[in-house]
Design a protein around this motif. Structure first.
Motif, PDB file in Angstrom:
ATOM      1  N   ASP A  81     -10.222  11.548  -3.792  1.00  0.00           N
ATOM      2  CA  ASP A  81      -8.870  11.096  -4.142  1.00  0.00           C
ATOM      3  C   ASP A  81      -7.996  12.230  -4.668  1.00  0.00           C
ATOM      4  O   ASP A  81      -6.844  12.394  -4.253  1.00  0.00           O
ATOM      5  CB  ASP A  81      -8.956   9.986  -5.194  1.00  0.00           C
ATOM      6  CG  ASP A  81      -7.595   9.465  -5.610  1.00  0.00           C
ATOM      7  OD1 ASP A  81      -7.024   8.633  -4.884  1.00  0.00           O
ATOM      8  OD2 ASP A  81      -7.078   9.909  -6.662  1.00  0.00           O
ATOM      9  N   TYR A 111      -2.883  11.037   2.813  1.00  0.00           N
ATOM     10  CA  TYR A 111      -3.775  10.135   2.078  1.00  0.00           C
ATOM     11  C   TYR A 111      -4.407   9.108   3.004  1.00  0.00           C
ATOM     12  O   TYR A 111      -5.622   8.829   2.919  1.00  0.00           O
ATOM     13  CB  TYR A 111      -3.008   9.438   0.953  1.00  0.00           C
ATOM     14  CG  TYR A 111      -3.919   8.870  -0.108  1.00  0.00           C
ATOM     15  CD1 TYR A 111      -4.169   9.581  -1.272  1.00  0.00           C
ATOM     16  CD2 TYR A 111      -4.559   7.645   0.062  1.00  0.00           C
ATOM     17  CE1 TYR A 111      -5.032   9.088  -2.242  1.00  0.00           C
ATOM     18  CE2 TYR A 111      -5.417   7.143  -0.887  1.00  0.00           C
ATOM     19  CZ  TYR A 111      -5.652   7.874  -2.043  1.00  0.00           C
ATOM     20  OH  TYR A 111      -6.517   7.395  -2.995  1.00  0.00           O
ATOM     21  N   LYS A 139       0.838  -1.209   0.000  1.00  0.00           N
ATOM     22  CA  LYS A 139       0.000   0.000   0.000  1.00  0.00           C
ATOM     23  C   LYS A 139       0.865   1.249   0.000  1.00  0.00           C
ATOM     24  O   LYS A 139       0.640   2.183  -0.786  1.00  0.00           O
ATOM     25  CB  LYS A 139      -0.903  -0.012   1.236  1.00  0.00           C
ATOM     26  CG  LYS A 139      -1.745   1.246   1.433  1.00  0.00           C
ATOM     27  CD  LYS A 139      -2.917   1.294   0.512  1.00  0.00           C
ATOM     28  CE  LYS A 139      -3.891   2.389   0.911  1.00  0.00           C
ATOM     29  NZ  LYS A 139      -5.062   2.447   0.015  1.00  0.00           N
ATOM     30  N   ASN A 148     -13.222   8.867   3.651  1.00  0.00           N
ATOM     31  CA  ASN A 148     -13.694   8.843   2.253  1.00  0.00           C
ATOM     32  C   ASN A 148     -13.510  10.178   1.548  1.00  0.00           C
ATOM     33  O   ASN A 148     -14.369  10.607   0.758  1.00  0.00           O
ATOM     34  CB  ASN A 148     -15.170   8.412   2.200  1.00  0.00           C
ATOM     35  CG  ASN A 148     -15.384   7.025   2.768  1.00  0.00           C
ATOM     36  OD1 ASN A 148     -14.649   6.093   2.445  1.00  0.00           O
ATOM     37  ND2 ASN A 148     -16.377   6.889   3.630  1.00  0.00           N
ATOM     38  N   SER A 183      -8.387   8.927   3.680  1.00  0.00           N
ATOM     39  CA  SER A 183      -9.089   7.733   3.210  1.00  0.00           C
ATOM     40  C   SER A 183     -10.029   7.174   4.272  1.00  0.00           C
ATOM     41  O   SER A 183     -11.058   6.570   3.944  1.00  0.00           O
ATOM     42  CB  SER A 183      -8.082   6.662   2.791  1.00  0.00           C
ATOM     43  OG  SER A 183      -7.321   7.102   1.682  1.00  0.00           O
TER      44      SER A 183
END
Length: 326
Positions: free
Chosen positions: A66, A56, A11, A63, A60
Motif C-alpha cells: 500500500d 493504485y 472507491k 497485491n 492492487s
C-alpha cells in the motif's frame, strides 16, 4: 463480476481523498517563500488524480504494498503537475484546475523554479518505494524524458500545416500517453510482475492516454471554461496541432485555410463559436471521437492479461475515461 457505478465512484473518491490529503499535508519548509508558496498553491489545487488512482488500481491487482502504491502514485501526480506548470508558461495559459496558473499569479521565473521544486519532490516520492526500486525509478525517469520529447514536438509543430495524423499521434503518445502508461507500468513493477506483463500494462496505459489526449483536444473546443477549469480555445488559435485541426485540414484543405484565416481576426470567444460550427458541419468531431474510442478498445484488449475477476476495477476505470465530460 461487475461493479455498480456507486461502488466504483466510492472507491475512486476514497483514493482521491487519500492522495489529496497526502499532497496537502506534505511537509514543506517555511522558507524561502519564493519557492514554497507557489508549490503549496499547486499541491492544494483540485485535480482528477486519475494518474495516481491508476497506479493504485493496477498495483492492487497484484497485491502490491500500500505505501509503495501511495508513494509511486504521488510521484506520478507530481510529475504531471511539474509538466503542467512549465507547459502553462510555454503556452501562456491563464487558468489551470480552476485557478490562476503560477506564472499569472506570480511570474514566469517563480513558476519555473516552482516546477523544478515539484519535480524534485516527485523524485523523493518515487525513491521511497521498497519493491523493485531501481526498476521503478528508471521507468519514472524514462517517462519524464519522453514527456519532454512530446512537449518538444508540440512546440515544433506549432503553425506547421504540414503536420500529419501520424506526426500528431507520435506527439501525443510521448506527451500524454507515456505518462499514463507509466502509471499502469508502475503498478506492475511494484506488484513484482514479469517484464511481459509490465509491458502489456504499459501498453494499456499508453492507449488510454492517447484516448485521453484526443478527448482533451475535443473538449478544448466543445466544452466550457467552468467544466474544464482552464481557458479554452487557446490551443488551436495559437497554432497548435490538435486532432481537430489535423482532421479538418486533411478533409477540407481549402476550407480549413479560410477558417484559419477567419479565426485569426476574431476574439477567442468568436473563434470557438466559428470553429464549433465548421467542425460539426465537416463531421470532424465524430471522426475524432471514433478515434478516441478505438484507443479505448485497444486498452480494453490489453487488460486481458489480467484474470477476469481481478480486472473489474480497471474495466470501470477505462469506461470512466471513455465517458468523461471534462
Amino acid at each position: 463480476m461487475t461493479l455498480d457505478s456507486k461502488t466504483f465512484q466510492d472507491k475512486v473518491a476514497t483514493l482521491r481523498n487519500r492522495f489529496n490529503s497526502a499532497l496537502r499535508n506534505y511537509h514543506l519548509s517555511d522558507q524561502p517563500n519564493y519557492l514554497y508558496d507557489p508549490i503549496r498553491y499547486v499541491l492544494k489545487g483540485e485535480g482528477k488524480r486519475l494518474r495516481p488512482i491508476l497506479v493504485y488500481l493496477v498495483g492492487s491487482v497484484y497485491n502490491a504494498d500500500d505505501s509503495d502504491l501511495i508513494n509511486a502514485g504521488l510521484a506520478a501526480e507530481l510529475l504531471h503537475n511539474f509538466t503542467l506548470v512549465h507547459d502553462d508558461i510555454m503556452d501562456q495559459d491563464e487558468f489551470r484546475h480552476g485557478q490562476l496558473t503560477i506564472h499569472k499569479k506570480w511570474d514566469e521565473s517563480t513558476a519555473i523554479l516552482a516546477g523544478d521544486g515539484i519535480y524534485a519532490i516527485a523524485q523523493l516520492f518515487i525513491t521511497e518505494v521498497k519493491i523493485n526500486q531501481l526498476h521503478a525509478v528508471k521507468a519514472f525517469n524514462k517517462a519524464t524524458l519522453f514527456v519532454c520529447e512530446g512537449q518538444a514536438y508540440d512546440k515544433e509543430f506549432e503553425h506547421n500545416h504540414s503536420i500529419t495524423l501520424d506526426n500528431y499521434l507520435l506527439m501525443i503518445e510521448k506527451k500524454t500517453g507515456w505518462l499514463i502508461g507509466l502509471c499502469a507500468e508502475l503498478g506492475g513493477i511494484l506488484g513484482n510482475q514479469d517484464l511481459k506483463t509490465i509491458d502489456q500494462l504499459h501498453r494499456y496505459g499508453l492507449n488510454l492516454g492517447n484516448a485521453f489526449q484526443i478527448q482533451d483536444d475535443i473538449f478544448e473546443i466543445f466544452s466550457d471554461d467552468k467544466a474544464m477549469g482552464k481557458s479554452l480555445g487557446s490551443d488551436i488559435v495559437s497554432g497548435k496541432q490538435t486532432i481537430l485541426s489535423i482532421l479538418a485540414r486533411a478533409a477540407d484543405p481549402d476550407g480549413w485555410d479560410k477558417t484559419w484565416n477567419k479565426i485569426q481576426k476574431l476574439n477567442l470567444s468568436g473563434s470557438i463559436d466559428y470553429l464549433r460550427s465548421y467542425l460539426v458541419d465537416l463531421d470532424v468531431l465524430d471522426e475524432a471521437s471514433q478515434l478516441a474510442k478505438q484507443y479505448i478498445e485497444a486498452a480494453k484488449r490489453d487488460l486481458t492479461i489480467i484474470p477476469v475477476k481481478k480486472r473489474v476495477w480497471l474495466e470501470c476505470f477505462t469506461e470512466v475515461v471513455l465517458n468523461r465530460k471534462k
